[in-house]
Design a protein around this motif. Structure first.
Motif, PDB file in Angstrom:
ATOM      1  N   ILE A  41     -10.374  -0.759 -17.135  1.00  0.00           N
ATOM      2  CA  ILE A  41      -9.754  -1.491 -18.244  1.00  0.00           C
ATOM      3  C   ILE A  41      -8.367  -1.986 -17.843  1.00  0.00           C
ATOM      4  CG2 ILE A  41      -8.819  -1.266 -20.584  1.00  0.00           C
ATOM      5  CD1 ILE A  41     -11.106   0.606 -21.235  1.00  0.00           C
ATOM      6  N   GLY A  42      -7.602  -1.152 -17.156  1.00  0.00           N
ATOM      7  CA  GLY A  42      -6.264  -1.555 -16.732  1.00  0.00           C
ATOM      8  C   GLY A  42      -6.290  -2.761 -15.809  1.00  0.00           C
ATOM      9  N   LEU A  43      -7.231  -2.773 -14.856  1.00  0.00           N
ATOM     10  CA  LEU A  43      -7.329  -3.910 -13.937  1.00  0.00           C
ATOM     11  C   LEU A  43      -7.794  -5.169 -14.659  1.00  0.00           C
ATOM     12  CD1 LEU A  43      -8.865  -2.263 -10.736  1.00  0.00           C
ATOM     13  CD2 LEU A  43      -6.587  -3.247 -10.991  1.00  0.00           C
ATOM     14  N   VAL A  44      -8.761  -5.021 -15.553  1.00  0.00           N
ATOM     15  CA  VAL A  44      -9.264  -6.186 -16.293  1.00  0.00           C
ATOM     16  C   VAL A  44      -8.165  -6.772 -17.169  1.00  0.00           C
ATOM     17  CG1 VAL A  44     -10.875  -6.929 -18.086  1.00  0.00           C
ATOM     18  CG2 VAL A  44     -11.664  -5.434 -16.248  1.00  0.00           C
ATOM     19  N   VAL A  45      -7.418  -5.914 -17.860  1.00  0.00           N
ATOM     20  CA  VAL A  45      -6.323  -6.394 -18.707  1.00  0.00           C
ATOM     21  C   VAL A  45      -5.271  -7.093 -17.859  1.00  0.00           C
ATOM     22  CG1 VAL A  45      -4.418  -5.661 -20.191  1.00  0.00           C
ATOM     23  CG2 VAL A  45      -6.687  -4.681 -20.514  1.00  0.00           C
ATOM     24  N   ALA A  46      -4.939  -6.537 -16.699  1.00  0.00           N
ATOM     25  CA  ALA A  46      -3.953  -7.159 -15.812  1.00  0.00           C
ATOM     26  C   ALA A  46      -4.427  -8.529 -15.339  1.00  0.00           C
ATOM     27  CB  ALA A  46      -3.673  -6.255 -14.619  1.00  0.00           C
ATOM     28  N   LEU A  47      -5.700  -8.637 -14.976  1.00  0.00           N
ATOM     29  CA  LEU A  47      -6.254  -9.918 -14.526  1.00  0.00           C
ATOM     30  C   LEU A  47      -6.178 -10.965 -15.635  1.00  0.00           C
ATOM     31  CD1 LEU A  47      -9.415  -8.760 -12.531  1.00  0.00           C
ATOM     32  CD2 LEU A  47      -7.352  -9.782 -11.589  1.00  0.00           C
ATOM     33  N   VAL A  48      -6.585 -10.580 -16.835  1.00  0.00           N
ATOM     34  CA  VAL A  48      -6.598 -11.528 -17.952  1.00  0.00           C
ATOM     35  C   VAL A  48      -5.179 -11.977 -18.286  1.00  0.00           C
ATOM     36  CG1 VAL A  48      -7.119 -11.796 -20.399  1.00  0.00           C
ATOM     37  CG2 VAL A  48      -8.759 -10.649 -18.902  1.00  0.00           C
ATOM     38  N   LEU A  49      -4.253 -11.038 -18.344  1.00  0.00           N
ATOM     39  CA  LEU A  49      -2.878 -11.396 -18.705  1.00  0.00           C
ATOM     40  C   LEU A  49      -2.213 -12.250 -17.632  1.00  0.00           C
ATOM     41  CD1 LEU A  49      -1.493  -8.087 -20.279  1.00  0.00           C
ATOM     42  CD2 LEU A  49      -2.484 -10.072 -21.424  1.00  0.00           C
ATOM     43  N   TYR A  50      -2.571 -12.005 -16.376  1.00  0.00           N
ATOM     44  CA  TYR A  50      -1.960 -12.787 -15.297  1.00  0.00           C
ATOM     45  C   TYR A  50      -2.534 -14.197 -15.235  1.00  0.00           C
ATOM     46  CZ  TYR A  50      -0.554 -14.295 -10.644  1.00  0.00           C
ATOM     47  OH  TYR A  50      -0.035 -15.007  -9.589  1.00  0.00           O
ATOM     48  N   LEU A  51      -3.840 -14.317 -15.414  1.00  0.00           N
ATOM     49  CA  LEU A  51      -4.490 -15.621 -15.286  1.00  0.00           C
ATOM     50  C   LEU A  51      -4.289 -16.487 -16.525  1.00  0.00           C
ATOM     51  CD1 LEU A  51      -7.825 -14.513 -13.562  1.00  0.00           C
ATOM     52  CD2 LEU A  51      -5.821 -15.576 -12.497  1.00  0.00           C
ATOM     53  N   ILE A  52      -3.976 -15.850 -17.661  1.00  0.00           N
ATOM     54  CA  ILE A  52      -3.764 -16.607 -18.905  1.00  0.00           C
ATOM     55  C   ILE A  52      -2.354 -16.302 -19.403  1.00  0.00           C
ATOM     56  CG2 ILE A  52      -4.660 -17.132 -21.201  1.00  0.00           C
ATOM     57  CD1 ILE A  52      -7.327 -15.974 -20.355  1.00  0.00           C
ATOM     58  N   PRO A  53      -1.365 -17.086 -18.984  1.00  0.00           N
ATOM     59  CA  PRO A  53       0.037 -16.799 -19.339  1.00  0.00           C
ATOM     60  C   PRO A  53       0.295 -16.700 -20.841  1.00  0.00           C
ATOM     61  CG  PRO A  53      -0.093 -18.471 -17.614  1.00  0.00           C
ATOM     62  CD  PRO A  53      -1.483 -18.259 -18.107  1.00  0.00           C
ATOM     63  N   VAL A  54      -0.446 -17.476 -21.636  1.00  0.00           N
ATOM     64  CA  VAL A  54      -0.242 -17.427 -23.090  1.00  0.00           C
ATOM     65  C   VAL A  54      -0.549 -16.033 -23.624  1.00  0.00           C
ATOM     66  CG1 VAL A  54      -0.990 -18.348 -25.307  1.00  0.00           C
ATOM     67  CG2 VAL A  54      -0.720 -19.887 -23.351  1.00  0.00           C
ATOM     68  N   LEU A  55      -1.633 -15.460 -23.150  1.00  0.00           N
ATOM     69  CA  LEU A  55      -1.984 -14.104 -23.578  1.00  0.00           C
ATOM     70  C   LEU A  55      -0.962 -13.090 -23.082  1.00  0.00           C
ATOM     71  CD1 LEU A  55      -5.864 -14.012 -23.071  1.00  0.00           C
ATOM     72  CD2 LEU A  55      -4.581 -14.332 -25.188  1.00  0.00           C
ATOM     73  N   ARG A  56      -0.455 -13.300 -21.858  1.00  0.00           N
ATOM     74  CA  ARG A  56       0.544 -12.376 -21.326  1.00  0.00           C
ATOM     75  C   ARG A  56       1.809 -12.368 -22.185  1.00  0.00           C
ATOM     76  NH1 ARG A  56       0.875 -14.298 -16.575  1.00  0.00           N
ATOM     77  NH2 ARG A  56       2.786 -15.508 -16.728  1.00  0.00           N
ATOM     78  N   ASP A  57       2.262 -13.551 -22.556  1.00  0.00           N
ATOM     79  CA  ASP A  57       3.465 -13.634 -23.377  1.00  0.00           C
ATOM     80  C   ASP A  57       3.239 -13.042 -24.768  1.00  0.00           C
ATOM     81  OD1 ASP A  57       4.671 -14.904 -21.261  1.00  0.00           O
ATOM     82  OD2 ASP A  57       4.255 -16.932 -22.019  1.00  0.00           O
ATOM     83  N   SER A  58       1.995 -13.112 -25.243  1.00  0.00           N
ATOM     84  CA  SER A  58       1.700 -12.646 -26.599  1.00  0.00           C
ATOM     85  C   SER A  58       1.456 -11.144 -26.677  1.00  0.00           C
ATOM     86  CB  SER A  58       0.485 -13.396 -27.156  1.00  0.00           C
ATOM     87  OG  SER A  58       0.711 -14.795 -27.165  1.00  0.00           O
ATOM     88  N   PHE A  59       0.746 -10.599 -25.674  1.00  0.00           N
ATOM     89  CA  PHE A  59       0.278  -9.221 -25.775  1.00  0.00           C
ATOM     90  C   PHE A  59       1.038  -8.221 -24.909  1.00  0.00           C
ATOM     91  CE2 PHE A  59      -3.407 -11.607 -27.284  1.00  0.00           C
ATOM     92  CZ  PHE A  59      -3.779 -10.862 -28.395  1.00  0.00           C
ATOM     93  N   TYR A  60       1.778  -8.687 -23.922  1.00  0.00           N
ATOM     94  CA  TYR A  60       2.475  -7.741 -23.043  1.00  0.00           C
ATOM     95  C   TYR A  60       3.470  -6.868 -23.806  1.00  0.00           C
ATOM     96  CZ  TYR A  60       4.668  -5.887 -18.833  1.00  0.00           C
ATOM     97  OH  TYR A  60       5.125  -5.048 -17.861  1.00  0.00           O
ATOM     98  N   PRO A  61       4.263  -7.445 -24.720  1.00  0.00           N
ATOM     99  CA  PRO A  61       5.156  -6.559 -25.501  1.00  0.00           C
ATOM    100  C   PRO A  61       4.401  -5.522 -26.331  1.00  0.00           C
ATOM    101  CG  PRO A  61       5.847  -8.846 -25.687  1.00  0.00           C
ATOM    102  CD  PRO A  61       4.504  -8.862 -25.036  1.00  0.00           C
ATOM    103  N   LEU A  62       3.202  -5.895 -26.812  1.00  0.00           N
ATOM    104  CA  LEU A  62       2.414  -4.949 -27.593  1.00  0.00           C
ATOM    105  C   LEU A  62       1.910  -3.807 -26.726  1.00  0.00           C
ATOM    106  CD1 LEU A  62       0.328  -7.407 -29.829  1.00  0.00           C
ATOM    107  CD2 LEU A  62       2.456  -6.200 -30.389  1.00  0.00           C
ATOM    108  N   LEU A  63       1.617  -4.091 -25.453  1.00  0.00           N
ATOM    109  CA  LEU A  63       1.205  -3.029 -24.535  1.00  0.00           C
ATOM    110  C   LEU A  63       2.319  -2.010 -24.356  1.00  0.00           C
ATOM    111  CD1 LEU A  63      -0.675  -4.981 -21.705  1.00  0.00           C
ATOM    112  CD2 LEU A  63      -1.657  -3.573 -23.511  1.00  0.00           C
TER     113      LEU A  63
END
Length: 255
Positions: A74-96
């Motif tokens: 799960i950690g690797l999949v979440v990292a891949l998704v957040l890295y490849l989709i910057p919009v999701l990274r900006d939105s969800f990284y603080p929530l993590l």
């Protein structure tokens, strides 16, 4: 592996010295066994009570391993998704980051209320403990890829997918393994915490029963078992890392 064994004698010597000092202090001060048992008493209990302790050790090892694998994936999949989709990274990284501010020991009873006393709440606890270090380490590793190498591959006609799998992901592997080593040690403690919620077997159950009956020697047996399992998981990841990331290891040895 040989280098790990050669370097391992120093901490073992320090640990042995600490045990000797501990033994001398307990014997000299005549401290009661229920308050602080001597190392010899703890090791004797570990040997004589092995048949009783083994099922608990095996149960904790099993759920810690399963939870670690799930958390790592799960950690690797979440990292891949957040890295490849910057919009999701900006939105969800603080929530993590906010998710890690909730104490596990507080969240655990809620998981029991929601999912019962089965295996699911235990896996959720271990996964929550394990996935965050891997996600953060992987994201940092992806961003550390040299810009000139990325630019060179793009100039050579490589697609973004090829750049990621052939350049960015290999460069991130050392960081990923750093996260895996942290999560591997956390997985054992996560398993023990999950067993405090309610389980029939496990080191957490063994420790609870021992503390309630003032068997301090058994409490220390459980503590040493947790430390041993954490160290074992850590060393396994180190060995795998040396097999997978050979180029990085050779570069570090050459410095």
């Amino acid at each position: 592996m040989k280098k790990l064994l050669l370097k391992g004698w120093r901490p073992l010597l320090v640990l042995l010295l600490l045990f000797v000092i501990w033994e001398i202090v307990v014997k000299t001060a005549k401290i009661e066994e229920w308050l602080l048992p001597a190392p010899s008493k703890i090791f004797a209990e570990a040997i004589h009570g092995w048949s009783e302790f083994y099922p608990d050790l095996f149960s904790t090892t099993k759920i810690a391993l399963f939870g670690f694998v799930i958390g790592a994936v799960i950690g690797l999949v979440v990292a891949l998704v957040l890295y490849l989709i910057p919009v999701l990274r900006d939105s969800f990284y603080p929530l993590l980051i906010l998710s890690q501010n909730v104490p596990t020991i507080v969240l655990a009873p809620l998981l029991v209320i929601w999912f019962g006393f089965g295996l699911l709440p235990k896996m959720i606890v271990i996964t929550l403990v394990c996935f965050f270090p891997i996600t953060v380490a992987a994201l940092d590793g992806f961003r550390q890829t040299p810009a000139e190498l990325r630019h060179y591959m793009m100039m050579a006609g490589a697609t973004k997918t090829q750049v990621f799998w052939k350049l960015e992901f290999p460069f991130a592997l050392p960081s990923v393994f750093s996260g895996l080593k942290i999560s591997a040690t956390y997985s054992v403690m996560g398993a023990v915490i999950s067993e405090w919620l309610g389980a029939k077997q496990g080191i957490g159950v063994y420790m609870t029963m021992a503390s309630s009956s003032f068997r301090t020697d058994r409490v220390f047996v459980a503590i040493f078992a947790i430390m041993f399992l954490s160290l074992l998981f850590f060393l396994i990841i180190v060995v795998v890392e040396r097999r997978v990331v050979r180029w990085q290891m050779k570069g570090d040895e050459g410095k």
